[in-house]
Design an enzyme around this catalytic site. Structure first.
Site, PDB file in Angstrom:
ATOM      1  N   GLY A  13       0.725  -1.276   0.129  1.00 20.76           N
ATOM      2  CA  GLY A  13      -0.075  -0.076  -0.028  1.00 20.76           C
ATOM      3  C   GLY A  13       0.944   1.463  -0.030  1.00 20.76           C
ATOM      4  N   ASN A  15       1.729   3.130  -2.578  1.00 24.40           N
ATOM      5  CA  ASN A  15       1.173   4.170  -3.474  1.00 24.40           C
ATOM      6  C   ASN A  15      -0.120   4.480  -2.968  1.00 24.40           C
ATOM      7  OD1 ASN A  15       2.726   4.487  -6.290  1.00 24.40           O
ATOM      8  ND2 ASN A  15       2.592   2.120  -6.020  1.00 24.40           N
ATOM      9  N   ARG A  66     -14.537 -14.928 -10.892  1.00 19.92           N
ATOM     10  CA  ARG A  66     -13.981 -13.248 -10.821  1.00 19.92           C
ATOM     11  C   ARG A  66     -15.202 -12.447 -11.081  1.00 19.92           C
ATOM     12  NH1 ARG A  66      -8.918 -11.750 -11.618  1.00 19.92           N
ATOM     13  NH2 ARG A  66      -8.338 -13.984 -12.578  1.00 19.92           N
ATOM     14  N   ASN A 108      -4.549   2.019 -13.364  1.00 24.28           N
ATOM     15  CA  ASN A 108      -3.524   1.234 -12.801  1.00 24.28           C
ATOM     16  C   ASN A 108      -2.054   1.983 -12.971  1.00 24.28           C
ATOM     17  OD1 ASN A 108      -2.361  -1.277 -11.450  1.00 24.28           O
ATOM     18  ND2 ASN A 108      -1.726  -1.795 -13.415  1.00 24.28           N
ATOM     19  N   HIS A 110       1.913   0.823 -12.773  1.00 22.17           N
ATOM     20  CA  HIS A 110       2.724  -0.500 -13.175  1.00 22.17           C
ATOM     21  C   HIS A 110       4.232  -0.033 -13.248  1.00 22.17           C
ATOM     22  CE1 HIS A 110       3.691  -4.402 -14.840  1.00 22.17           C
ATOM     23  NE2 HIS A 110       4.547  -3.696 -15.812  1.00 22.17           N
ATOM     24  N   GLU A 144      -7.552  -6.679 -20.598  1.00 19.96           N
ATOM     25  CA  GLU A 144      -6.319  -7.032 -20.784  1.00 19.96           C
ATOM     26  C   GLU A 144      -5.336  -6.502 -19.799  1.00 19.96           C
ATOM     27  OE1 GLU A 144      -4.351  -7.844 -24.745  1.00 19.96           O
ATOM     28  OE2 GLU A 144      -6.440  -6.844 -25.307  1.00 19.96           O
ATOM     29  N   GLU A 175       7.027   6.369  -8.826  1.00 19.43           N
ATOM     30  CA  GLU A 175       5.505   6.012  -8.816  1.00 19.43           C
ATOM     31  C   GLU A 175       4.736   6.799  -7.867  1.00 19.43           C
ATOM     32  OE1 GLU A 175       4.548   1.603  -8.181  1.00 19.43           O
ATOM     33  OE2 GLU A 175       6.468   1.010  -8.816  1.00 19.43           O
TER      34      GLU A 175
END
Ligand code: GRF
Length: 207
Positions: A13, A15, A66, A108, A110, A144, A175
């Site tokens: 956590g 971020n 899911r 998101n 990455h 995706e 980040e």
């Protein structure tokens, strides 16, 4: 845009903490309505609790698919009037119920310059490939993995003597700056998605 965030985590956590700090420091104009983890032991839940943010654990193992898990996540987000969902170390693919509930409103982060090195161990992949730069990507989430329209990218050098740990630390520091900036960009509006491209209007880009 509704400036109430819902943050999804699975672990540490940091971020999430960067978003909390940016909001408290006035660098991000938003509130966090709820933090949801799919793991009860995620350290990020404590960070949220300390900041006075509501937390929930929705364990994917309690759901048969899911689809059902993500429908539950979407319901909890919507019942708290969340406008933007931020994945922050959320180690799961996102399915239709959540994508449909938040079209172009799930982000998101990455730790690589996508489309290079999607998936797990992006920092190790960069070192083993021998790239001289790597970095951070914040993107809109699609079905995706690590493949949606790119909102911002920041570069970080890869040094000859880097280990996975040293490169990861350098990327993580970036980040923590990039995620609040990207969230602010999305919340401020004045952008559109054309094909794979996230495009800001001239006035939004100069603001
Ligand atoms: C970060 O490197 C992020 O880019 C990736 O997972 C890691 C999560 O770290 N998706 P934290 O939980 O935010 O500390």
């Amino acid at each position: 845009m509704n400036r109430r965030l819902g943050v999804l985590i699975s672990g540490r956590g940091s971020n999430l903490q960067a978003l909390i700090d940016a909001i408290q420091g006035g660098r991000l104009t938003a509130t966090i309505g709820v933090v949801i983890s799919n793991r009860a032991d995620a350290a990020g839940l404590q960070r949220a609790g300390q900041a006075g943010i509501e937390t929930l654990c929705i364990d994917h193992r309690d759901y048969s698919s899911r689809f059902d898990h993500d429908a539950a996540v979407a319901r909890e987000m919507q019942s708290r009037d969340v406008g933007l969902v931020c994945l922050a170390g959320y180690m799961r693919l996102v399915a239709a119920p959540l994508l449909d509930a938040f079209p172009n409103a799930i982000l998101n982060i990455h730790p690589s310059l996508l489309p290079a090195f999607p998936g797990v161990d992006a920092q190790r992949q960069a070192i083993e490939h021998g790239t001289k730069v790597s970095g951070v990507t914040v993107h809109l989430v699609t079905a995706e993995l690590d493949n949606g329209p790119i909102i911002i990218q920041r570069t970080v050098p890869v040094h000859d003597d880097d280990t996975v740990e040293t490169l990861s630390a350098r990327i993580l520091a970036e980040e923590h700056r990039a995620y609040p900036d990207a969230v602010q960009t999305v919340l401020d509006g004045g952008w559109r998605v054309i094909g794979r491209r996230f495009l800001r209007s001239a006035s939004a880009a100069s603001g």
